[in-house]
Enzyme design. Structure first.
Site, PDB file in Angstrom:
ATOM      1  N   HIS A  48       6.945  -2.791  -4.061  1.00  0.00           N
ATOM      2  CA  HIS A  48       8.135  -2.389  -4.169  1.00  0.00           C
ATOM      3  C   HIS A  48       9.123  -3.714  -4.171  1.00  0.00           C
ATOM      4  O   HIS A  48       8.715  -4.598  -4.207  1.00  0.00           O
ATOM      5  CB  HIS A  48       8.466  -1.367  -3.412  1.00  0.00           C
ATOM      6  CG  HIS A  48       7.477  -0.160  -3.488  1.00  0.00           C
ATOM      7  ND1 HIS A  48       7.316   0.887  -4.462  1.00  0.00           N
ATOM      8  CD2 HIS A  48       6.470   0.200  -2.704  1.00  0.00           C
ATOM      9  CE1 HIS A  48       6.257   1.384  -4.420  1.00  0.00           C
ATOM     10  NE2 HIS A  48       5.882   1.397  -3.068  1.00  0.00           N
TER      11      HIS A  48
ATOM     12  N   GLU B 112       9.895   1.801   3.001  1.00  0.00           N
ATOM     13  CA  GLU B 112       8.380   1.123   2.732  1.00  0.00           C
ATOM     14  C   GLU B 112       8.595  -0.443   2.409  1.00  0.00           C
ATOM     15  O   GLU B 112       8.063  -1.249   3.056  1.00  0.00           O
ATOM     16  CB  GLU B 112       7.927   1.962   1.716  1.00  0.00           C
ATOM     17  CG  GLU B 112       6.551   1.250   1.161  1.00  0.00           C
ATOM     18  CD  GLU B 112       5.645   1.838   0.151  1.00  0.00           C
ATOM     19  OE1 GLU B 112       4.518   1.519  -0.102  1.00  0.00           O
ATOM     20  OE2 GLU B 112       6.158   2.779  -0.490  1.00  0.00           O
TER      21      GLU B 112
ATOM     22  N   HIS C  62       1.331  -1.976   1.297  1.00  0.00           N
ATOM     23  CA  HIS C  62       2.055  -0.714   1.137  1.00  0.00           C
ATOM     24  C   HIS C  62       1.954   0.130   2.442  1.00  0.00           C
ATOM     25  O   HIS C  62       1.294  -0.282   3.295  1.00  0.00           O
ATOM     26  CB  HIS C  62       1.370   0.088  -0.016  1.00  0.00           C
ATOM     27  CG  HIS C  62       1.596  -0.495  -1.354  1.00  0.00           C
ATOM     28  ND1 HIS C  62       2.441  -0.270  -2.287  1.00  0.00           N
ATOM     29  CD2 HIS C  62       1.074  -1.598  -1.965  1.00  0.00           C
ATOM     30  CE1 HIS C  62       2.650  -1.055  -3.449  1.00  0.00           C
ATOM     31  NE2 HIS C  62       1.586  -1.760  -3.084  1.00  0.00           N
TER      32      HIS C  62
ATOM     33  N   GLU D 168      -2.783   0.502   2.500  1.00  0.00           N
ATOM     34  CA  GLU D 168      -1.594   1.629   2.913  1.00  0.00           C
ATOM     35  C   GLU D 168      -1.611   1.522   4.559  1.00  0.00           C
ATOM     36  O   GLU D 168      -2.648   1.808   5.140  1.00  0.00           O
ATOM     37  CB  GLU D 168      -2.116   2.802   2.366  1.00  0.00           C
ATOM     38  CG  GLU D 168      -2.063   3.278   1.070  1.00  0.00           C
ATOM     39  CD  GLU D 168      -0.454   3.227   0.407  1.00  0.00           C
ATOM     40  OE1 GLU D 168       0.456   3.032   1.092  1.00  0.00           O
ATOM     41  OE2 GLU D 168      -0.428   3.503  -0.771  1.00  0.00           O
TER      42      GLU D 168
END
Length: 582
Positions: free
Chosen positions: A413, A428, A481, A544
């Protein structure tokens, strides 16, 4: 003392440790008679400076410091345009001394002195007049944004004919590019969507007469939903053209099939203007080893990239020759560089191969003046870098592909795309950037070259992330992430690691390291068709690190100490995998 210059780039890592008690900028004053900036703070600070070109401005950051007031500016006059002060990010106050167009200064003559830990002066030399080409000065954002360009609208700053194509320099967000031909195929239009052009570039025309291009023209073809266009009048209607967005702010335009480097067209060809060959007069280490300076007697252009064959950082200067008295800098065990090789690779092309010493990273290659190139070097063992961990595996002497391992660290992102937003409004994009910066730093400390797809809060599409990995021939790709689910499901917590084809063992190694170090819940190693996993040719994983919506994970991810532990675990897993595959 003379200041150690640090200049930022896509590959720069700034890791600022949070002090126990934040300092505050109490007052500042610029004395126009003495060209001197006075800085007073409540609490001790350690300034960090950057000299940036186009326009020339001296940027002074005060890590761990707040300004406690609205951004301020002081007009100066003469060679110095203004001094501006603002909050660069939550932990850093930034002061910018901007020079007026047509002036520059010698960074070696800027002196920063600290009378105490909270009283500093910055002494500037007398600015020097230079001849500045039209369109070479990008717009300077005010302090208070997360970076000089991140989040800003796309602006086409300049169009430059390079030794093997064109380079469209941009600022702000990464541009979206379309290549279109007119029906008679005599004109190729390179269009930058949602982009404006500098006012002085409107209607700019230039005869090229190279690469099958007769002439180029720059125009703003639409103001609402703006589109900036560079039109190429071409001689061969059969030629196909491609435009590639780079990580360093710009677009490379080449005939299809030509190579692309990280910041500008790849290897230059021989000079088309042999009568204007620059002589390299000096290649020397400066600023206590934190800079490699390359000086010439005439203006020059250059390209640069990591050379996968030699493992060195390669700078290629077209239309140049090595001066008779030029020698490579002498290096020793304490040097920031292990070697510098200067090669005359053609009658008018010079290649300079730079190999950083262990624990040293190349941050930025910048051209402060038309006849000076400055390569910035930073030691990982600075006060702001995390200390090396004794329980890491020994540094590998050779990487996965019989050379230094190259790992792409991909913070997910960024910019307008904040990713998931969780408990306590944690984002995030912020969490994974912090972890990724630390992972990259830890890998560099262990002799592994780490390249970040973003080093600040900017928006990058998925395709450029993959293109970067392929372009540098990366050994591994690790995307970082943070997970999320509906806010009504706080009971969902844990770590997941994904792979698509050839990254299963890498995923398992990193996953196990994270579980052992953090004690988080195990949600398993899984296979998925994420774009960055499917499109990369090297072993690739997507990590993650936990759920920002999880009652257990969110408070941990919001904690800086936990993020450091997570970064150490990811770096340890990568290093273990590299050792197993040497």
């Amino acid at each position: 003392m003379r200041f150690h210059w640090l200049l930022p780039s896509l590959f720069t890592i700034f890791l600022l440790s949070t002090p126990a008690e934040a300092a505050k900028l109490q007052s500042w004053r610029f004395d126009t008679d003495q060209n001197r900036l006075y800085i007073n703070t409540e609490g001790g600070v350690q300034p960090k400076a950057q000299l940036l070109a186009n326009p020339t401005r001296l940027v002074i950051d005060l890590p761990g410091t707040t300004v406690g007031r609205n951004p301020q500016a002081q007009p100066v006059g003469g060679a110095i345009k203004s001094v501006r002060v603002g909050q660069f990010n939550g932990q850093t106050t930034r002061l910018v001394i901007e020079l007026n167009p047509g002036y520059t200064l010698d960074p070696q003559k800027v002196i920063v002195r600290g009378t105490t830990a909270s009283r500093w002066t910055v002494q500037l030399p007398t600015p020097q007049a230079i001849a500045e080409a039209p369109g070479d000065s990008p717009l300077e954002p005010s302090p208070g944004t997360s970076s000089d360009t991140a989040g800003s609208p796309t602006v086409l700053e300049n169009v430059r004919v390079t030794p093997d194509g064109l380079f469209l320099r941009t600022s702000g967000r990464s541009p979206q590019v379309k290549v279109q031909r007119t029906r008679d195929r005599t004109v190729v239009n390179i269009e930058l969507q949602n982009a404006t052009i500098r006012p002085d570039l409107q209607g700019f025309e230039q005869a090229v007469n190279r690469y099958g291009i007769q002439q180029l023209k720059v125009s703003q073809v639409r103001n609402s939903g703006p589109v900036a266009r560079v039109s190429l009048k071409v001689t061969n209607p059969k030629d196909e053209w491609e435009a590639t967005v780079t990580n360093l702010g710009g677009v490379i335009v080449l005939p299809k099939g030509a190579g692309v480097a990280s910041g500008s067209p790849n290897q230059p060809s021989e000079s088309a203007n042999p009568g204007n060959v620059a002589t390299i007069e000096a290649v020397q280490l400066a600023a206590n080893g934190s800079q490699l300076l390359i000086r010439t007697d005439k203006p020059f252009t250059y390209t640069s990239d990591w050379d996968q064959g030699s493992g060195a950082y390669k700078i290629v200067i077209a239309s140049a020759r090595v001066g008779a008295k030029v020698r490579s800098p002498i290096t020793n065990a304490r040097s920031s560089l292990s070697s510098v090789q200067i090669q005359q690779t053609g009658s008018s092309t010079v290649a300079i191969l730079v190999r950083p010493a262990a624990g040293v990273q190349i941050t930025e290659l910048n051209q402060p003046t038309a006849q000076l190139l400055s390569l910035q070097l930073q030691r990982a063992e600075s006060n702001n870098a995390p200390p090396p961990r004794s329980n890491y595996p020994p540094s590998p002497n050779s990487g996965i592909r019989n050379g230094r391992a190259v790992v792409i660290v991909d913070p997910g992102h960024g910019g307008r795309d904040v990713g998931a937003v969780g408990i306590g409004a944690i984002r995030e994009a912020d969490i994974v950037l912090d972890i990724s910066l630390q992972v990259a730093q830890l890998l560099e400390q262990q002799g592994v070259q780490a390249i970040l797809t973003r080093s600040d809060d900017r928006e990058i599409d998925l395709e450029p992330r993959v293109q970067l990995a392929e372009r540098v021939n990366a050994s591994l790709f690790v995307s970082i992430h943070a997970n999320a689910i509906d806010m009504s499901r706080p009971e969902v917590n844990g770590i997941e690691t994904y792979y698509y084809s050839n990254g299963e063992r890498l995923a398992a190694t990193i996953h196990n390291s994270m579980l052992q170090s953090t004690g988080s819940r195990d949600r398993g190693v899984r296979q998925a068709r994420f774009y960055v996993l499917r499109k990369t040719s090297m072993p690739a994983v997507l990590v993650e690190t936990g759920f920002v919506t999880g009652a257990e994970d969110a408070p941990k991810l919001a904690n800086a100490a936990y993020r450091q532990r997570m970064a150490e675990a990811i770096a340890r897993g990568i290093l273990q995998y590299i050792q197993q595959n040497r």
